[in-house]
Design a protein around this motif. Structure first.
Motif, short mmCIF file in Angstrom:
data_model
loop_
_atom_site.label_atom_id
_atom_site.label_comp_id
_atom_site.label_asym_id
_atom_site.label_seq_id
_atom_site.Cartn_x
_atom_site.Cartn_y
_atom_site.Cartn_z
N LEU A 73 11.96 -2.41 24.62
CA LEU A 73 12.05 -1.35 23.61
C LEU A 73 11.43 -1.75 22.28
N LEU A 74 11.03 -3.02 22.14
CA LEU A 74 10.52 -3.47 20.85
C LEU A 74 9.25 -2.73 20.44
N ASP A 75 8.44 -2.38 21.42
CA ASP A 75 7.17 -1.70 21.11
C ASP A 75 7.20 -0.21 21.42
N ARG A 76 8.36 0.29 21.82
CA ARG A 76 8.48 1.73 22.10
C ARG A 76 8.42 2.52 20.79
N GLN A 77 7.87 3.71 20.91
CA GLN A 77 7.85 4.61 19.75
C GLN A 77 9.25 5.10 19.47
N GLY A 78 9.62 5.08 18.19
CA GLY A 78 10.92 5.59 17.80
C GLY A 78 10.93 7.11 17.81
N PRO A 79 12.10 7.71 17.64
CA PRO A 79 12.20 9.17 17.69
C PRO A 79 11.59 9.83 16.46
N THR A 80 11.16 11.06 16.63
CA THR A 80 10.88 11.90 15.47
C THR A 80 12.22 12.32 14.86
N LYS A 81 12.17 12.88 13.67
CA LYS A 81 13.41 13.34 13.06
C LYS A 81 14.09 14.38 13.95
N GLN A 82 13.31 15.31 14.51
CA GLN A 82 13.89 16.36 15.34
C GLN A 82 14.50 15.78 16.61
N GLU A 83 13.84 14.80 17.21
CA GLU A 83 14.39 14.18 18.42
C GLU A 83 15.71 13.47 18.12
N PHE A 84 15.78 12.80 16.98
CA PHE A 84 17.00 12.11 16.59
C PHE A 84 18.13 13.11 16.35
N VAL A 85 17.82 14.18 15.62
CA VAL A 85 18.84 15.19 15.31
C VAL A 85 19.31 15.88 16.58
N THR A 86 18.39 16.19 17.49
CA THR A 86 18.76 16.82 18.75
C THR A 86 19.71 15.94 19.55
N PHE A 87 19.44 14.62 19.56
CA PHE A 87 20.33 13.70 20.26
C PHE A 87 21.71 13.68 19.61
N LEU A 88 21.75 13.62 18.27
CA LEU A 88 23.04 13.62 17.58
C LEU A 88 23.83 14.88 17.88
N GLU A 89 23.12 16.00 18.00
CA GLU A 89 23.79 17.29 18.19
C GLU A 89 24.24 17.49 19.62
N ASN A 90 23.39 17.06 20.59
CA ASN A 90 23.67 17.38 21.99
C ASN A 90 24.02 16.18 22.86
N GLY A 91 23.66 14.99 22.43
CA GLY A 91 23.82 13.81 23.29
C GLY A 91 25.10 13.04 23.06
N LEU A 92 25.92 13.48 22.11
CA LEU A 92 27.14 12.73 21.78
C LEU A 92 28.40 13.55 22.00
N VAL A 93 28.26 14.62 22.76
CA VAL A 93 29.41 15.49 23.02
C VAL A 93 30.49 14.72 23.75
N GLU A 94 31.72 14.84 23.27
CA GLU A 94 32.89 14.17 23.88
C GLU A 94 32.87 12.65 23.74
N ARG A 95 31.98 12.11 22.92
CA ARG A 95 31.94 10.66 22.70
C ARG A 95 33.12 10.25 21.82
N ASP A 96 33.80 9.21 22.22
CA ASP A 96 34.89 8.67 21.41
C ASP A 96 34.30 7.60 20.50
N PHE A 97 34.10 7.95 19.23
CA PHE A 97 33.43 7.04 18.31
C PHE A 97 34.28 5.82 17.96
N ARG A 98 35.56 5.84 18.27
CA ARG A 98 36.40 4.68 17.98
C ARG A 98 35.93 3.45 18.76
N GLU A 99 35.26 3.67 19.88
CA GLU A 99 34.78 2.54 20.69
C GLU A 99 33.72 1.74 19.96
N LEU A 100 33.10 2.36 18.93
CA LEU A 100 32.03 1.67 18.18
C LEU A 100 32.58 0.67 17.19
N PHE A 101 33.88 0.77 16.89
CA PHE A 101 34.46 -0.06 15.84
C PHE A 101 35.50 -1.03 16.40
#
Length: 295
Positions: free
Chosen positions: A267-295
């Motif tokens: 992944l070191l040389d992979r292209q990062g997301p565009t702003k829209q791709e990042f926002v779309t992931f935040l909006e649709n890709g984290l449904v039902e995610r328990d964020f407490r697991e991150l801490f």
């Protein structure tokens, strides 16, 4: 022996260093002109140094705020769709961090400023290599300091989401020993980040201390800043730009370290997301995610 002063008042850490002088009369004059709550410390060096601290006398506990939709909507007026989505996720992350540590243990040091989240998004090199994008997302959210607490913890979570937006199967290496302690491999990045952002906002104050022969400034958590290691003699606007650049570079290095520790060199040389791709992931890709697991 090194001459050390505290950046945060040792008995009231919501008060931070504002002015220093070898003259107590000058400190009294500055104190009289201040519109903020103030405290003062005299450091009994061979040549004494007096330091004025300003801050908010009232610090809220997280349990005093109801992070509901109405509270959030009142603060998000004028944001773009991208700003709204990132703000919403950041508040969810803050809630999770508070929940992990228990509300009464989390203090809120400043107002919530969602407009700064919008500014952070505008300073990311969207579509650049993934470590660059992820590191800059983390750095700019930390630099803008939009949340009332947990800006580093939520910034790292957003770095993780940025990587996951490119590869949803990515497994983030653990960054905490427990909810209060960073893992050893992360800790040096966090400590240096806090040094950089503190110097960035205070170069002229620290230059004043340096001229008083102070060697070290110690901020919360025992983090020491050796003044001789930083260039302080510049206009404050130049310092904001210079140290923002250093902080972005530091966080890009952290993003690379994350990928290497996760054994994802692919992944070191992979292209990062565009702003829209990042926002779309935040909006649709984290449904039902328990964020407490991150801490």
């Amino acid at each position: 022996m090194a001459r050390l002063v505290f950046y945060h008042h040792p008995q009231a850490d919501q008060f931070s260093l504002t002015y220093s002088s070898a003259s107590m009369a000058e400190i009294r004059s500055q104190r009289a002109q201040s519109d903020e709550s103030t405290k003062c410390i005299g450091y009994p060096f061979e040549t004494p140094v007096y330091v004025l601290y300003e801050g908010d006398g009232e610090i809220e506990s997280a349990q005093d705020i109801d992070f509901d939709q109405e509270w959030l909507s009142d603060r998000m007026g004028g944001l773009s769709r991208a700003g709204e989505v990132v703000t919403f996720r950041l508040v969810e992350l803050l809630e999770a961090a508070v929940d992990v540590r228990e509300e009464e243990a989390v203090r809120l040091y400043k107002e919530f400023e969602p407009q700064k989240i919008q500014q952070a998004l505008d300073h990311v090199s969207w579509g650049a290599p993934l470590p660059t994008v992820a590191g800059e997302v983390m750095s700019n959210l930390i630099l803008r300091h939009s949340l009332p607490n947990a800006n580093h913890r939520t910034g790292i979570a957003m770095l993780q989401f940025c990587i996951e937006s490119v590869d949803p199967e990515f497994q983030m290496p653990r960054t905490h020993v427990d909810d209060d302690t960073w893992r050893e491999w992360v800790d040096s990045y966090i400590v240096d980040s806090k040094r950089l952002i503190t110097v960035r906002r205070n170069n002229l104050r620290f230059k004043q201390l340096e001229e008083l022969d102070v060697d070290l400034v110690e901020r919360k958590d025992g983090i020491q800043i050796r003044l001789a290691e930083f260039e302080l003699d510049m206009h404050w606007r130049e310092a904001l730009s210079e140290y923002a650049g250093q902080h972005e570079s530091h966080c890009r290095d952290f993003a690379q370290a994350v990928l290497e520790r996760a054994e994802r060199d692919d992944l070191l040389d992979r292209q990062g997301p565009t702003k829209q791709e990042f926002v779309t992931f935040l909006e649709n890709g984290l449904v039902e995610r328990d964020f407490r697991e991150l801490f």
